[in-house]
Design a protein around this motif. Structure first.
Motif, PDB file in Angstrom:
ATOM      1  N   LEU A 289      31.817  55.542  43.711  1.00 48.84           N
ATOM      2  CA  LEU A 289      31.824  55.056  42.340  1.00 48.84           C
ATOM      3  C   LEU A 289      33.244  55.058  41.770  1.00 48.84           C
ATOM      4  O   LEU A 289      33.666  54.096  41.118  1.00 48.84           O
ATOM      5  CB  LEU A 289      30.914  55.929  41.474  1.00 48.84           C
ATOM      6  N   VAL A 290      33.986  56.140  42.020  1.00 51.72           N
ATOM      7  CA  VAL A 290      35.373  56.220  41.548  1.00 51.72           C
ATOM      8  C   VAL A 290      36.222  55.131  42.201  1.00 51.72           C
ATOM      9  O   VAL A 290      37.050  54.479  41.541  1.00 51.72           O
ATOM     10  CB  VAL A 290      35.958  57.618  41.845  1.00 51.72           C
ATOM     11  N   MET A 291      36.014  54.904  43.489  1.00 50.53           N
ATOM     12  CA  MET A 291      36.766  53.871  44.205  1.00 50.53           C
ATOM     13  C   MET A 291      36.472  52.485  43.618  1.00 50.53           C
ATOM     14  O   MET A 291      37.394  51.691  43.355  1.00 50.53           O
ATOM     15  CB  MET A 291      36.397  53.902  45.683  1.00 50.53           C
ATOM     16  N   ILE A 292      35.179  52.179  43.395  1.00 49.34           N
ATOM     17  CA  ILE A 292      34.815  50.878  42.825  1.00 49.34           C
ATOM     18  C   ILE A 292      35.366  50.736  41.414  1.00 49.34           C
ATOM     19  O   ILE A 292      35.845  49.656  41.029  1.00 49.34           O
ATOM     20  CB  ILE A 292      33.279  50.717  42.825  1.00 49.34           C
ATOM     21  N   PHE A 293      35.313  51.810  40.652  1.00 48.62           N
ATOM     22  CA  PHE A 293      35.812  51.785  39.274  1.00 48.62           C
ATOM     23  C   PHE A 293      37.290  51.412  39.246  1.00 48.62           C
ATOM     24  O   PHE A 293      37.714  50.523  38.484  1.00 48.62           O
ATOM     25  CB  PHE A 293      35.607  53.160  38.629  1.00 48.62           C
ATOM     26  N   HIS A 294      38.091  52.064  40.094  1.00 48.50           N
ATOM     27  CA  HIS A 294      39.525  51.758  40.136  1.00 48.50           C
ATOM     28  C   HIS A 294      39.777  50.349  40.660  1.00 48.50           C
ATOM     29  O   HIS A 294      40.615  49.616  40.114  1.00 48.50           O
ATOM     30  CB  HIS A 294      40.254  52.778  41.019  1.00 48.50           C
ATOM     31  N   ALA A 295      39.044  49.955  41.713  1.00 49.85           N
ATOM     32  CA  ALA A 295      39.242  48.622  42.285  1.00 49.85           C
ATOM     33  C   ALA A 295      38.894  47.547  41.267  1.00 49.85           C
ATOM     34  O   ALA A 295      39.625  46.550  41.123  1.00 49.85           O
ATOM     35  CB  ALA A 295      38.382  48.466  43.540  1.00 49.85           C
ATOM     36  N   ALA A 296      37.782  47.725  40.531  1.00 48.55           N
ATOM     37  CA  ALA A 296      37.377  46.738  39.532  1.00 48.55           C
ATOM     38  C   ALA A 296      38.390  46.659  38.394  1.00 48.55           C
ATOM     39  O   ALA A 296      38.679  45.569  37.881  1.00 48.55           O
ATOM     40  CB  ALA A 296      35.989  47.092  38.983  1.00 48.55           C
ATOM     41  N   LEU A 297      38.942  47.800  38.002  1.00 51.17           N
ATOM     42  CA  LEU A 297      39.928  47.822  36.918  1.00 51.17           C
ATOM     43  C   LEU A 297      41.194  47.069  37.316  1.00 51.17           C
ATOM     44  O   LEU A 297      41.667  46.190  36.583  1.00 51.17           O
ATOM     45  CB  LEU A 297      40.258  49.271  36.555  1.00 51.17           C
ATOM     46  N   PHE A 298      41.749  47.382  38.486  1.00 52.96           N
ATOM     47  CA  PHE A 298      42.984  46.730  38.929  1.00 52.96           C
ATOM     48  C   PHE A 298      42.751  45.251  39.245  1.00 52.96           C
ATOM     49  O   PHE A 298      43.597  44.399  38.952  1.00 52.96           O
ATOM     50  CB  PHE A 298      43.556  47.454  40.156  1.00 52.96           C
ATOM     51  N   GLU A 299      41.599  44.941  39.851  1.00 49.37           N
ATOM     52  CA  GLU A 299      41.290  43.546  40.176  1.00 49.37           C
ATOM     53  C   GLU A 299      41.132  42.724  38.904  1.00 49.37           C
ATOM     54  O   GLU A 299      41.573  41.575  38.835  1.00 49.37           O
ATOM     55  CB  GLU A 299      40.018  43.505  41.012  1.00 49.37           C
ATOM     56  N   GLY A 300      40.507  43.304  37.875  1.00 48.04           N
ATOM     57  CA  GLY A 300      40.332  42.596  36.608  1.00 48.04           C
ATOM     58  C   GLY A 300      41.666  42.280  35.947  1.00 48.04           C
ATOM     59  O   GLY A 300      41.879  41.178  35.439  1.00 48.04           O
ATOM     60  N   ILE A 301      42.581  43.241  35.963  1.00 48.75           N
ATOM     61  CA  ILE A 301      43.909  43.028  35.372  1.00 48.75           C
ATOM     62  C   ILE A 301      44.675  41.957  36.148  1.00 48.75           C
ATOM     63  O   ILE A 301      45.281  41.045  35.558  1.00 48.75           O
ATOM     64  CB  ILE A 301      44.696  44.354  35.352  1.00 48.75           C
ATOM     65  N   ALA A 302      44.646  42.047  37.488  1.00 46.06           N
ATOM     66  CA  ALA A 302      45.370  41.088  38.321  1.00 46.06           C
ATOM     67  C   ALA A 302      44.798  39.677  38.168  1.00 46.06           C
ATOM     68  O   ALA A 302      45.552  38.701  38.057  1.00 46.06           O
ATOM     69  CB  ALA A 302      45.305  41.518  39.785  1.00 46.06           C
ATOM     70  N   PHE A 303      43.479  39.550  38.147  1.00 44.94           N
ATOM     71  CA  PHE A 303      42.839  38.241  38.009  1.00 44.94           C
ATOM     72  C   PHE A 303      43.200  37.607  36.669  1.00 44.94           C
ATOM     73  O   PHE A 303      43.516  36.417  36.603  1.00 44.94           O
ATOM     74  CB  PHE A 303      41.323  38.403  38.140  1.00 44.94           C
ATOM     75  N   HIS A 304      43.160  38.407  35.618  1.00 45.76           N
ATOM     76  CA  HIS A 304      43.479  37.866  34.290  1.00 45.76           C
ATOM     77  C   HIS A 304      44.944  37.421  34.228  1.00 45.76           C
ATOM     78  O   HIS A 304      45.253  36.349  33.684  1.00 45.76           O
ATOM     79  CB  HIS A 304      43.212  38.919  33.222  1.00 45.76           C
TER      80      HIS A 304
END
Length: 339
Positions: free
Chosen positions: A191-206
């Motif tokens: 869960l922690v891994m997905i949370f960090h990956a989703a956060l960084f991926e969201g910033i990069a995509f935007h």
């Protein structure tokens, strides 16, 4: 486990890929070089994708094929196509768009009326939930269905209210007694891994798309933020809703993703394992690497399993995973004998 979840939502994922592909293709430069005939063919293909193929896939995922649902999904698909297809290309099909708008407007009025009823009864619903001994994740949707006509909008509202409740309002609640299902798994690290990956991926995509496709960039950002809130809510729902046996009912919950309430009189047998040709629905949390369940519950009649955002699934065999499986199985057997 990840592949199992992907398989469970395969039709939804395929529909999203189709819609996303149609959204992106009209942003490419080659569209302006197409002849009128080629452009018309491209628009017709997109309309078929958005108004026929994607709705059919979503209904497959939903598992309920009705004429009303199909009409609603077709109208929504046409409106989606209207948003992503440039005005000049969509002009020959404007009457189709107007028809879809008329259908959606009528449905919106009906849904607003249902929403008004829901809001009207909300104080009494909350009061009734407070008096319930049953776990909130089970009691809230049931009480809402009793007081307000059950439909997809009501189920979605219930689901979203539970998401925000568990994410922001449940931190003072203490974990009740029961059988946990995640402590001996990799649930928290994953869960922690997905949370960090989703956060960084969201910033990069935007950052990458905010100049090229601002609507897509902001839409993805909103969905990413919601995804993070959902992950947090799912963790709290999982910790606050352990497996329990109360009043002759077995409550199985995997957080917000799936829950079911089983009358122990509906349990036919508890199996250590089951033949491979039997369709077993696994109550396994994210990060659980066990290949086989601790035991399998065979039911006399098909059991309805509540999934996220109002989806439902029926199963006859349920694979159970728990941190103390032997003790849980013993408790279930005692409950069956008591009945």
């Amino acid at each position: 486990m990840v592949f199992q979840r992907v398989f469970d939502y395969k039709w939804l994922l395929i529909a999203c890929i189709i819609l996303l592909g149609n959204m992106i293709v009209y942003q490419l430069s080659f569209v302006s070089t197409l002849s009128d005939e080629q452009a018309r063919g491209m628009v017709i293909g997109s309309l078929i994708d958005c108004a026929v193929v994607a709705p059919a896939l979503l209904l497959l995922q939903k598992g309920k094929w009705t004429v009303q649902n199909f009409i609603v999904f077709i109208a929504a698909g046409i409106l989606f196509a209207r948003l992503v297809i440039p005005n000049g290309l969509m002009e020959p099909f404007r009457y189709l768009t107007l028809s879809a708008i008329a259908v959606e407007a009528g449905l919106v009025l009906i849904e607003l009326f249902i929403l008004f009823i829901f809001i009207k009864y909300l104080p009494s619903i909350i009061q009734a939930v407070k008096l319930e001994q049953e776990q909130l994740i089970f009691a809230f949707p049931r009480i809402v269905a009793e007081k307000v006509k059950d439909n997809i909008l009501v189920r979605v509202l219930c689901s979203e209210m539970l998401v925000f409740y568990y994410a922001f309002c449940s931190w003072k609640k203490k974990q009740p007694t029961g059988f946990s299902v995640y402590k001996n798994t990799m649930y928290v690290p994953v869960l922690v891994m997905i949370f960090h990956a989703a956060l960084f991926e969201g910033i990069a995509f935007h950052w990458f798309f905010h100049d090229r496709l601002p609507i897509l960039a902001w839409g993805h950002t909103v969905l990413s933020l919601y995804g993070l809130v959902f992950l947090l809510a799912d963790f709290r729902a999982l910790t606050l809703n352990p497996v329990r046996i109360e009043n002759g009912n077995l409550y199985l919950s995997n957080g917000l993703l799936k829950q079911t309430k089983i009358d122990v009189t509906n349990i036919a047998h508890l199996h250590k394992s089951i033949e491979e040709d039997k369709s077993v629905y696994h109550f396994k949390v994210l990060g659980n690497t066990d290949e086989q369940p601790a035991f399998v519950i065979e039911l006399k009649q098909l059991q309805t399993i509540q999934l996220v955002v109002g989806f439902e699934k029926k199963a006859k065999y349920l694979g159970v995973y728990a941190d103390a499986p032997a003790l849980l199985r013993s408790e279930i057997e005692l409950a069956i004998l008591a009945k």
